[in-house]
Design an enzyme around this catalytic site. Structure first.
Site, PDB file in Angstrom:
ATOM      1  CG  ASP A 286      -2.248   0.648   0.992  1.00 20.26           C
ATOM      2  OD1 ASP A 286      -2.319   1.501   0.086  1.00 20.26           O
ATOM      3  OD2 ASP A 286      -3.206   0.343   1.710  1.00 20.26           O
TER       4      ASP A 286
ATOM      5  CG  ASP B 227      -9.761   1.533  -0.816  1.00 21.83           C
ATOM      6  OD1 ASP B 227      -8.799   1.626  -1.594  1.00 21.83           O
ATOM      7  OD2 ASP B 227      -9.657   1.578   0.421  1.00 21.83           O
TER       8      ASP B 227
HETATM    9  C1  GAL Z   1      -6.254   1.218   1.432  1.00 22.96           C
HETATM   10  C2  GAL Z   1      -6.227   0.202   0.311  1.00 22.96           C
HETATM   11  C3  GAL Z   1      -7.252  -0.837   0.650  1.00 22.96           C
HETATM   12  C4  GAL Z   1      -6.883  -1.509   1.946  1.00 22.96           C
HETATM   13  C5  GAL Z   1      -6.714  -0.458   3.045  1.00 22.96           C
HETATM   14  C6  GAL Z   1      -6.156  -1.068   4.320  1.00 22.96           C
HETATM   15  O1  GAL Z   1      -5.460   2.240   1.139  1.00 22.96           O
HETATM   16  O2  GAL Z   1      -6.502   0.835  -0.915  1.00 22.96           O
HETATM   17  O3  GAL Z   1      -7.358  -1.777  -0.406  1.00 22.96           O
HETATM   18  O4  GAL Z   1      -5.697  -2.216   1.753  1.00 22.96           O
HETATM   19  O5  GAL Z   1      -5.866   0.588   2.637  1.00 22.96           O
HETATM   20  O6  GAL Z   1      -5.943  -0.130   5.314  1.00 22.96           O
END
Ligand code: GAL
Length: 449
Positions: A204, A265
């Site tokens: 991430d 997301d």
């Molecule tokens: C976001 C990511 C998600 C998930 C989340 C976890 O930034 O895009 O898919 O991994 O963080 O905190």
């Protein structure tokens, strides 16, 4: 319903056929070259020329892919985030907290309920698996209460089921949920993951303080993973965070990552799926050609089998994720999934389109009057076509498309067989280049089933 078979193709004047097919909602079709598949080669010169042309057009060198030999077709598996998020309260919610128990249950079901057999292979942990601090040697460690066997123990279990294990970390100082980030520890973390037997890393991009940090961090981790000598699929969110500064360099991203998230997301809602499709079609000139074996655009998880999508909307997500050559990472609860959602997610014909070895991502061909037509070139001169009725009022609508407008005019020369795959499989029969295809598509309004 009328389906038509014409067994004297290519003879006589072109005939304009209007075929009515009563089909419903996010429809998916597979068009195969009839001459080649069904009746032997009748015009070898022409077919050869077409084949040759196709090879030239479709094998234009894309950008170099990450050289780890992985993800030659889009990754398939399960990822906990959308459904289970950062639930760390195993006291109150022992069945849905992020814990080894949850992953072991999913691993068992992936093996016993046919998921592994159709290709769902990677069982992936997302954020919130870590203990709040690194160990005395600077290594990440799993929360000891929720993962008493450690990640290595879990990896052994997952491997014993014939599956692979994915894990999550962050290029910045902290993960998005505030657990330790990998900045300053890329080599140690890559080695730790390899030592544990991890097979995929989702990396991430939260808590990164500059573009340089972001870019160098993603590159550094890619090289560090390669240096471990273990085969680890590298799933990036590099472009998603890069877009906040400027347009990402997709050529570079493809050289370092096996797939990459571009956009927000996914949530368990039709609005979220529509936003992802809109972003993808608006940016298709930038992102479609860069995808191919070894490197894929990732529109995020499949939320089929959850709460937010009507049946038609779930069918639409499955059809479009196949057209987009997207990683198929489900985020749902395999313990309680409905037979209908399971059958959709395990549809072998649709999975075959997603996993087509030619590895070309599809694109939106047309949008008119709230109907979208998407298409994707497949191996053996076949094409997949998806149609979506985006109108959220009214009932099913008819839509007529000329076959000649599909596949850059080449989907059906001089004739072809069309099979409807979704929402139900049905042979529509034999078509000519000059034919029309008339379909009926349900609206994507909620509550249609
Ligand atoms: C976001 C990511 C998600 C998930 C989340 C976890 O930034 O895009 O898919 O991994 O963080 O905190």
């Amino acid at each position: 319903m009328t389906s038509l078979f014409n067994n004297s193709p290519g003879i006589g004047p072109p005939l304009r056929l209007s075929l009515k097919a009563q089909v419903t909602d996010g429809n998916l079709y597979c068009i195969t070259v009839a001459m080649k598949r069904e009746r032997g080669i009748q015009q070898p010169g022409f077919l050869l020329a077409l084949h040759f042309l196709a090879l030239i057009v479709w094998s234009l060198p894309g950008a170099r892919a990450l050289d780890n030999g992985l993800a030659m077709t889009p990754t398939m598996g399960w990822l906990h985030w959308e459904r289970f998020m950062c639930n760390v309260d195993c006291q109150e919610e022992p069945d849905s907290c992020v814990s080894e128990k949850l992953f072991m249950q999913m691993a068992e079901l992936m093996e016993s309920d046919g998921w592994k057999d159709v290709g769902y292979e990677y069982l992936c942990i997302d954020d919130c698996w870590m203990a709040p601090k690194r160990d005395s040697k600077g290594r990440l460690q799993a929360d000891p209460k929720r993962f008493p066997s450690g990640i290595q123990g879990l990896a052994n279990y997952v491997h014993s089921k014939g599956l692979k294990l994915g894990i999550y970390a962050d290029v910045g100082n902290k993960t998005c949920a505030g657990f330790p980030g990998s900045f300053g520890y890329y080599d140690i973390d890559a080695k730790t993951f390899a030592d544990w037997g991890v097979d995929l890393l989702k990396f991430d991009g939260c808590h990164c303080d500059s573009i340089e940090h972001l870019e160098n961090g993603y590159k550094h981790m890619s090289l560090a993973l390669n240096r471990t000598g273990r085969s680890i699929v590298y799933s990036c969110e590099w472009p998603l965070y890069m877009w906040r500064f400027h347009e990402p360099n997709y050529t570079a991203i493809r050289q370092y990552c096996n797939h990459w998230r571009n956009f927000d997301d996914v949530c368990d809602s039709w609005q979220s799926i529509k936003n992802i499709l809109d972003w993808t079609s608006s940016n298709q000139k930038r992102i479609v050609d860069i995808a191919g074996p070894g490197g894929w655009n990732d529109p995020d998880m499949l939320v089929i089998g959850n709460f937010g999508l009507s049946w038609d909307q779930q069918v639409t997500q499955m059809a479009l994720w196949a057209i987009m050559a997207a990683p198929l990472l489900m985020s749902n609860d395999l313990r309680y999934i409905s037979p209908q959602a399971k059958a959709l997610l395990q549809d072998k014909d649709v999975i075959a389109i997603n996993q087509d070895p030619l590895g070309k991502q599809g694109y939106r061909l047309r949008k008119e009057d709230n109907i979208e037509v998407w298409e994707r070139p497949l191996s053996e001169l076949a094409w997949a076509v998806a149609m979506v009725n985006l109108q959220e009022i009214g009932g099913p609508r008819f839509y007529t498309i000329s076959i000649a407008s599909l596949g850059q005019g080449m989907a059906c020369i001089p004739d072809c067989i069309i099979t409807q795959l979704l929402p139900v499989k049905r042979k529509l029969g034999f078509y000519q280049w000059t034919s029309d295809l008339k379909v009926q598509i349900n609206p994507t309004a909620k509550g249609v089933s």
